[in-house]
Design an enzyme around this catalytic site. Structure first.
Site, PDB file in Angstrom:
ATOM      1  CG  ASP A 280      36.744 -38.331  10.851  1.00 34.67           C
ATOM      2  OD1 ASP A 280      37.893 -39.089  11.179  1.00 34.67           O
ATOM      3  OD2 ASP A 280      35.914 -38.106  11.507  1.00 34.67           O
TER       4      ASP A 280
ATOM      5  N   GLY B 120       0.739 -35.758 -26.705  1.00 30.39           N
ATOM      6  CA  GLY B 120       0.254 -36.945 -25.690  1.00 30.39           C
ATOM      7  C   GLY B 120      -1.060 -37.337 -25.808  1.00 30.39           C
ATOM      8  NE  ARG B 121      -3.797 -40.723 -29.295  1.00 33.44           N
ATOM      9  CZ  ARG B 121      -4.906 -40.341 -30.025  1.00 33.44           C
ATOM     10  NH1 ARG B 121      -6.040 -40.668 -29.929  1.00 33.44           N
ATOM     11  NH2 ARG B 121      -4.538 -39.561 -31.115  1.00 33.44           N
ATOM     12  N   GLY B 122      -4.122 -39.869 -23.757  1.00 34.68           N
ATOM     13  CA  GLY B 122      -4.560 -40.588 -22.527  1.00 34.68           C
ATOM     14  C   GLY B 122      -5.712 -41.409 -22.714  1.00 34.68           C
TER      15      GLY B 122
ATOM     16  CG  ASP C  51      -2.697 -33.028 -14.609  1.00 37.86           C
ATOM     17  OD1 ASP C  51      -3.621 -32.332 -14.466  1.00 37.86           O
ATOM     18  OD2 ASP C  51      -2.527 -34.114 -15.039  1.00 37.86           O
TER      19      ASP C  51
ATOM     20  CG  ASN D  42       1.520 -33.864 -13.067  1.00 36.36           C
ATOM     21  OD1 ASN D  42       1.209 -33.868 -14.181  1.00 36.36           O
ATOM     22  ND2 ASN D  42       0.994 -34.029 -12.102  1.00 36.36           N
TER      23      ASN D  42
ATOM     24  CE  LYS E 158      -6.093 -31.390 -19.150  1.00 35.87           C
ATOM     25  NZ  LYS E 158      -5.605 -30.900 -17.659  1.00 35.87           N
TER      26      LYS E 158
ATOM     27  CG  ASP F 251      -0.709 -36.072  -9.219  1.00 34.81           C
ATOM     28  OD1 ASP F 251       0.120 -36.789  -8.618  1.00 34.81           O
ATOM     29  OD2 ASP F 251      -1.012 -36.218 -10.352  1.00 34.81           O
TER      30      ASP F 251
ATOM     31  CE  LYS G   6       1.796 -37.825 -12.110  1.00 37.28           C
ATOM     32  NZ  LYS G   6       1.034 -38.949 -11.903  1.00 37.28           N
TER      33      LYS G   6
ATOM     34  N   GLY H 121      -8.447 -38.438 -23.837  1.00 34.14           N
ATOM     35  CA  GLY H 121      -8.340 -37.402 -25.004  1.00 34.14           C
ATOM     36  C   GLY H 121      -6.800 -37.382 -25.343  1.00 34.14           C
TER      37      GLY H 121
ATOM     38  CB  THR I  89       1.379 -40.404  -8.501  1.00 32.75           C
ATOM     39  OG1 THR I  89       0.760 -39.488  -9.230  1.00 32.75           O
ATOM     40  CG2 THR I  89       2.108 -41.665  -8.809  1.00 32.75           C
TER      41      THR I  89
END
Length: 506
Positions: A424, A69-71, A218, A202, A91, A197, A199, A74, A237
């Site tokens: 019912d 993954g990339r953000g 995370d 994560n 990480k 956080d 969610k 980094g 979030t």
């Protein structure tokens, strides 16, 4: 991987080929000798920002693999220990961007919290504590450019992606994931750590199987807290934020609210509070109006809806804790029966309709299953069973009416509550309900007899089997525990084998 990627650098010139490192106990950071390259780094002007010594030559210790993954700041990559070959995830956090964004304190706090969790996860008796379903920090490496965190590798990816593929989960599948999550929150809260956080992004799947467990990842927004301590800064979030976060005074209960949102999403495929803008979402959260009575929720068991309602209470004092949620009958039932059902019959529906058309054949069929079963026509004569409004629930073994609260077994109570709602309020028949029971609970259901006035159904929960009888005109719903049987699956058909053991009536 959620906010863990928000601490990384996207600048290609900063993403030099590095690898990762591993230890089993973060306590050893304080006394670990520096790697041989430390002297060279010091000569080149290496300035560590971490308050403890770490190895500084990542490539010497780990072989870096593919990117996960990339953000913004980094990248996360696979890596393997050069010594043991053990796989991890690395990480890598850009030090340049930490300086530019005043993020050093945040990283130090994340490392401190993950170190505490890791120390409790590696006990002297080598037994992982119950509920420690968290991504463990194995090593920290700091070089000239990056701080590298070596953590557990979870090959299944984010729960968010699986939800997007599946759309929604059965109650049995959701119960396993929610049990993992609630045990983890209970573990973290016992250490005085709130995540803030929680969610699906994560929550990482340990593997790529449909039955994979999850790990909480995370801890970039996590905080340490003391009993009664309150916080005011907004974090998290939007659609998973608790209403008290928006009001500016909250504590660890925010994690339970987020867990309730996740349970809602697992069962319905969509979040309960939504809007075109972030402000619209916040307004919906403040109002706290849950839709639990239409659409998909018509197929969800009342007991599951009850748990969601307890987790998503705006009033913090009445919101359930992780321990209280784990003791809810929804878990008692679904986790007890999961994986204990008989294997599916090839080429046949598990909710096979046998089509028995008359009382004689019905009684013959019942005699094979249990001589104690009351034929459909007999339960019509149960005294005091008639109800002028709503459905009356009857214990056929004792020929007596009873309230739902008088049913002692969680699985049976869940079944009867679901049937009452469907018969019912929704006006369905037993034969129309069986597919819903299969989707909700994974139980095998067989229609034994069906007419314009009454029906009988056998529900196989794995450990127990029940006869369910319904009379439409008198609005009577009866149940009876059947004696144990073996079911041999021969040539795609079920054959009931009589068992000498007798079960006492409930």
């Amino acid at each position: 991987m959620g906010n863990c990627l928000n601490l990384f650098s996207s600048d290609e010139d900063l993403l030099l080929p590095h690898s990762c490192v591993s230890t089993n106990n973060m306590d050893r950071f304080s006394s670990r000798a520096l790697c041989s390259s430390d002297v060279a780094n010091t000569a080149l002007g290496f300035k560590p920002i971490l308050p403890f010594p770490t190895p500084s030559d990542l490539d010497a210790l780990y072989e870096v693999g593919s990117e996960l993954g990339r953000g913004q700041f980094g990248v996360v990559r696979k890596c393997n220990s050069r010594v043991t070959g053990e796989p991890f995830a690395c990480k890598s956090i850009s030090k340049l961007h930490l300086y530019m964004t005043d993020g050093i304190e945040v990283v130090l706090r994340e490392i401190s919290i993950m170190t505490r969790i890791s120390n409790h996860a590696h006990r002297p008796d080598n037994q992982t504590p119950q509920g420690c379903n968290v991504v463990i920090l194995h090593e920290v490496v700091e070089d000239n450019t990056f701080i590298h965190l070596v953590i557990d590798l979870c090959n299944g990816g984010e729960l968010f992606d699986q939800i997007a593929r599946k759309q929604r989960y059965s109650e049995a599948q959701a119960a396993k994931l929610m049990k993992n999550l609630l045990e983890t929150l209970q573990f973290c809260h016992s250490l005085g750590i709130m995540h803030r956080d929680v969610k699906p992004e994560n929550l990482l799947l340990v593997d790529d199987s449909d039955d994979s467990s999850i790990k909480l990842a995370d801890f970039g927004l996590a905080l340490e807290f003391s009993p009664g301590q309150k916080f005011s800064d907004m974090a998290g979030t939007a659609c998973y934020m608790a209403p008290e976060v928006l009001e500016g005074e909250y504590s660890e209960e925010v994690d339970m609210w987020s867990a309730g949102i996740i349970m809602y999403v697992l069962l319905s495929g969509m979040p309960p509070f939504w809007g075109d803008t972030e402000e619209d979402i916040f307004n919906a959260i403040r109002e706290g109006q849950l839709d639990l009575s239409s659409g998909r929720w018509l197929t969800i068991s009342p007991i599951a809806i009850d748990l969601i309602s307890l987790m998503l209470r705006v009033d913090v004092t009445s919101r359930c804790t992780p321990a209280q949620a784990l003791g809810h009958p929804w878990f008692t039932c679904l986790t007890a029966t999961r994986n204990k059902l008989y294997p599916p019959i090839v080429g046949q529906s598990q909710c096979e309709v046998l089509g028995i058309k008359n009382d004689a054949s019905l009684i013959a069929k019942m005699s094979v299953m249990s001589e104690d079963v009351v034929p459909c026509r007999d339960y019509l004569h149960v005294k005091n069973a008639c109800s002028s409004r709503g459905i009356t629930v009857v214990n056929l073994s004792e020929s007596s009416t009873l309230d739902m609260e008088q049913i002692n077994y969680a699985e049976l109570k869940m079944l009867m509550e679901s049937l009452v709602v469907a018969l019912d309020k929704e006006g369905l028949s037993l034969s129309e309900i069986i597919s819903k029971l299969r989707r909700q609970f994974g139980w095998m259901c067989t229609v034994l007899t069906k007419s314009t006035s009454d029906e009988t159904l056998m529900v196989d929960m794995g450990r127990q089997r029940y006869l369910i009888a319904h009379n439409r005109s008198r609005k009577i719903l009866g149940w009876k525990l059947l004696k144990p049987q073996y079911f041999n699956h021969v040539r795609g058909r079920s054959r009931a084998v009589h068992c000498s053991e007798r079960i006492q009536p409930v």
